[in-house]
Design an enzyme around this catalytic site. Structure first.
Site, PDB file in Angstrom:
ATOM      1  N   HIS A 106       0.789  -1.076   0.206  1.00 28.53           N
ATOM      2  CA  HIS A 106       0.020  -0.143   0.017  1.00 28.53           C
ATOM      3  C   HIS A 106       0.533   1.045  -0.374  1.00 28.53           C
ATOM      4  O   HIS A 106       1.114   1.328   0.805  1.00 28.53           O
ATOM      5  CB  HIS A 106      -0.805  -0.184   1.081  1.00 28.53           C
ATOM      6  CG  HIS A 106      -2.055   1.373   0.878  1.00 28.53           C
ATOM      7  ND1 HIS A 106      -2.601   0.718   1.750  1.00 28.53           N
ATOM      8  CD2 HIS A 106      -1.795   2.230   0.816  1.00 28.53           C
ATOM      9  CE1 HIS A 106      -4.206   2.118   2.132  1.00 28.53           C
ATOM     10  NE2 HIS A 106      -2.853   2.724   0.957  1.00 28.53           N
ATOM     11  N   HIS A 146       1.466   4.756  -2.475  1.00 32.55           N
ATOM     12  CA  HIS A 146       1.400   5.598  -4.000  1.00 32.55           C
ATOM     13  C   HIS A 146       2.540   6.393  -3.835  1.00 32.55           C
ATOM     14  O   HIS A 146       3.314   6.748  -3.611  1.00 32.55           O
ATOM     15  CB  HIS A 146      -0.386   7.150  -3.144  1.00 32.55           C
ATOM     16  CG  HIS A 146      -1.170   5.964  -2.260  1.00 32.55           C
ATOM     17  ND1 HIS A 146      -1.802   6.079  -2.722  1.00 32.55           N
ATOM     18  CD2 HIS A 146      -1.447   6.021  -1.138  1.00 32.55           C
ATOM     19  CE1 HIS A 146      -3.471   5.325  -2.716  1.00 32.55           C
ATOM     20  NE2 HIS A 146      -2.679   5.128  -1.440  1.00 32.55           N
ATOM     21  N   HIS A 148      -9.114   1.311  -1.755  1.00 39.64           N
ATOM     22  CA  HIS A 148      -9.415   1.730  -0.174  1.00 39.64           C
ATOM     23  C   HIS A 148     -10.801   2.011   0.323  1.00 39.64           C
ATOM     24  O   HIS A 148     -11.772   1.604  -0.272  1.00 39.64           O
ATOM     25  CB  HIS A 148      -9.255   3.453  -0.088  1.00 39.64           C
ATOM     26  CG  HIS A 148      -7.906   2.930  -0.455  1.00 39.64           C
ATOM     27  ND1 HIS A 148      -6.952   3.223  -1.418  1.00 39.64           N
ATOM     28  CD2 HIS A 148      -7.373   3.946   0.113  1.00 39.64           C
ATOM     29  CE1 HIS A 148      -5.195   3.162  -1.588  1.00 39.64           C
ATOM     30  NE2 HIS A 148      -5.367   4.154  -0.342  1.00 39.64           N
ATOM     31  N   GLU A 188     -11.272   2.919   4.958  1.00 33.63           N
ATOM     32  CA  GLU A 188     -10.517   3.805   6.027  1.00 33.63           C
ATOM     33  C   GLU A 188     -11.144   5.215   7.169  1.00 33.63           C
ATOM     34  O   GLU A 188     -10.823   5.284   8.799  1.00 33.63           O
ATOM     35  CB  GLU A 188      -8.970   4.543   4.976  1.00 33.63           C
ATOM     36  CG  GLU A 188      -8.179   5.643   5.458  1.00 33.63           C
ATOM     37  CD  GLU A 188      -8.009   6.458   4.442  1.00 33.63           C
ATOM     38  OE1 GLU A 188      -8.588   6.701   2.932  1.00 33.63           O
ATOM     39  OE2 GLU A 188      -6.815   7.265   4.840  1.00 33.63           O
ATOM     40  N   ASP A 239       1.832   3.658   3.019  1.00 30.74           N
ATOM     41  CA  ASP A 239       0.694   4.801   2.157  1.00 30.74           C
ATOM     42  C   ASP A 239       1.418   6.102   1.652  1.00 30.74           C
ATOM     43  O   ASP A 239       1.671   5.845   0.410  1.00 30.74           O
ATOM     44  CB  ASP A 239      -0.417   4.895   3.406  1.00 30.74           C
ATOM     45  CG  ASP A 239      -1.288   5.555   3.109  1.00 30.74           C
ATOM     46  OD1 ASP A 239      -2.154   5.236   1.535  1.00 30.74           O
ATOM     47  OD2 ASP A 239      -2.713   6.159   4.085  1.00 30.74           O
ATOM     48  N   ASP A 240       1.770   6.955   2.353  1.00 30.96           N
ATOM     49  CA  ASP A 240       1.775   8.244   1.437  1.00 30.96           C
ATOM     50  C   ASP A 240       3.362   8.393   2.120  1.00 30.96           C
ATOM     51  O   ASP A 240       3.540   9.941   3.208  1.00 30.96           O
ATOM     52  CB  ASP A 240       1.085   9.337   1.632  1.00 30.96           C
ATOM     53  CG  ASP A 240      -0.097   8.504   0.891  1.00 30.96           C
ATOM     54  OD1 ASP A 240       0.557   8.984  -0.602  1.00 30.96           O
ATOM     55  OD2 ASP A 240      -0.862   8.162   0.978  1.00 30.96           O
TER      56      ASP A 240
END
Ligand code: ADE
Ligand code: ZN
Length: 335
Positions: free
Chosen positions: A10, A12, A191, A194, A272-273
């Site tokens: 996961h 991005h 997703h 969340e 994630d980020d």
């Protein structure tokens, strides 16, 4: 001490854009960023929810213009990932966030693939690329993007995902494009859970027929859903630092990860980020170890889960080899 071998499922790629590279690309492309320098940009990383993060995330992407920019972005991530013990990475990108700014799809995909294709040899990392649909745009836009990406299916793009603002944009909105993706032989993730409730996870499973849920932390609120996810061994790609930074959970010590593990869910830990949330995947591992008191056995389980949840079906030999590496790993201080 080297970090435990793991897969990142996961991530991005646009969320790996570090402030220094953002400024370098802004300078190269003549883009004006509304921040004086990388430090001032970093200071803006104080988010109140998912939307407040997305506003900055989409703004920052404006510096990504050429094929070389996308290669530089992915190469910087892969070098960092190697140092974090990542041996396999399934990477999201948001085609609509680039084509809507006038960037050619071909520049995005070719640029990313150039770095990804070199990663096996350069960094010892196998890769998959997953295109995500922006769920706050209409399905018609997703359908058009899907068709534009069709020439890349298989060799360059392996799956589809669903990201951006969750609440009010239910999975069922994208039933048609997911049906087409399934018919095209792509892998399906989304997703869900969340910020949205367990009902979003049910829809992702039953309407979109996804194979993996991204985040899914709110699934724990619904015992029947947990039973279903456990029974079908549906992986949940959990991102602890992200959940804290976007205020989905109050603090790392309050994270439902231990409850999810205790329920028998197939959870993985991801970043994630990472440029925005305070750490890459091994910092997330370290964070949950420290804040939640996870044992070495639990950390090893998370690493094992990451390979079991990965789309390595076409390379079972490699999956087996990586799982063997996980079992052979010795934690610091372990005999
Ligand atoms: N796009 C990038 N990061 C995201 C996240 N955590 N949730 C939804 N969309 C995203
Ligand atoms: Zn995400």
């Amino acid at each position: 001490m080297s970090p435990i071998p793991k897969a990142e499922l996961h991530l991005h790629i646009e969320g790996t854009l570090e402030p220094e590279l953002a400024f370098e690309l802004a300078h190269r492309n003549g883009v004006d960023l509304p921040y004086a320098d990388p430090e001032q940009l970093r200071a803006a990383y104080a988010f109140s929810d998912l939307q407040s993060f997305l506003d900055l995330y989409y703004q920052l992407m404006d510096v990504l213009r050429t094929e070389d920019d996308f290669t530089a972005l992915a190469e910087a991530y892969l070098a960092r990932a190697q140092a974090e013990g990542v041996r396999h990475a399934e990477i999201f990108f948001d085609p609509q966030a680039h084509t809507s700014r006038g960037v050619e799809l071909d520049s995005v995909v070719r640029g990313l693939r150039r770095a990804l294709d070199a990663a096996a040899e350069r960094h010892g990392i196998s890769t998959r690329l997953i295109m995500c649909f922006l769920r706050d745009l209409p399905q018609e836009s997703a359908l058009a993007t899907f068709e534009a990406c069709r020439p890349y299916f298989g060799a360059a793009i392996h799956g589809v995902g669903l990201d951006s603002a969750e609440v009010g944009h239910r999975p069922s909105k994208f039933a048609d494009v997911y049906r087409l993706a399934r018919e095209a032989g792509l892998r399906l993730v989304a997703h869900a859970g969340e910020e949205g409730g367990p009902d979003y996870v049910w829809e992702a499973l039953d309407v979109l027929r996804v194979e993996r849920i991204d985040h899914g932390i709110r699934a724990i609120e619904d015992a029947e859903l947990v039973e279903r996810l456990v029974r079908d061994r549906v992986p949940l790609t959990v991102c602890p630092f992200s959940n804290v930074r976007l205020r989905c959970v109050d603090t790392l010590a309050d994270h439902p990860l231990p409850a999810m593990l205790a329920a028998g869910l197939l959870v993985t830990v991801n970043s994630d980020d990472p440029a925005h949330f305070g750490g890459y995947v091994d910092e997330n591992f370290d964070g949950v170890r420290t804040a939640l008191g996870l044992t070495n056995d639990q950390l090893r389980l998370l690493a094992r889960n990451s390979f079991e949840a990965s789309f390595l079906e076409d390379d079972e030999e490699r999956r087996k080899r990586l799982l063997t590496e996980v079992e052979a790993y010795r934690f610091p201080g372990q005999d």
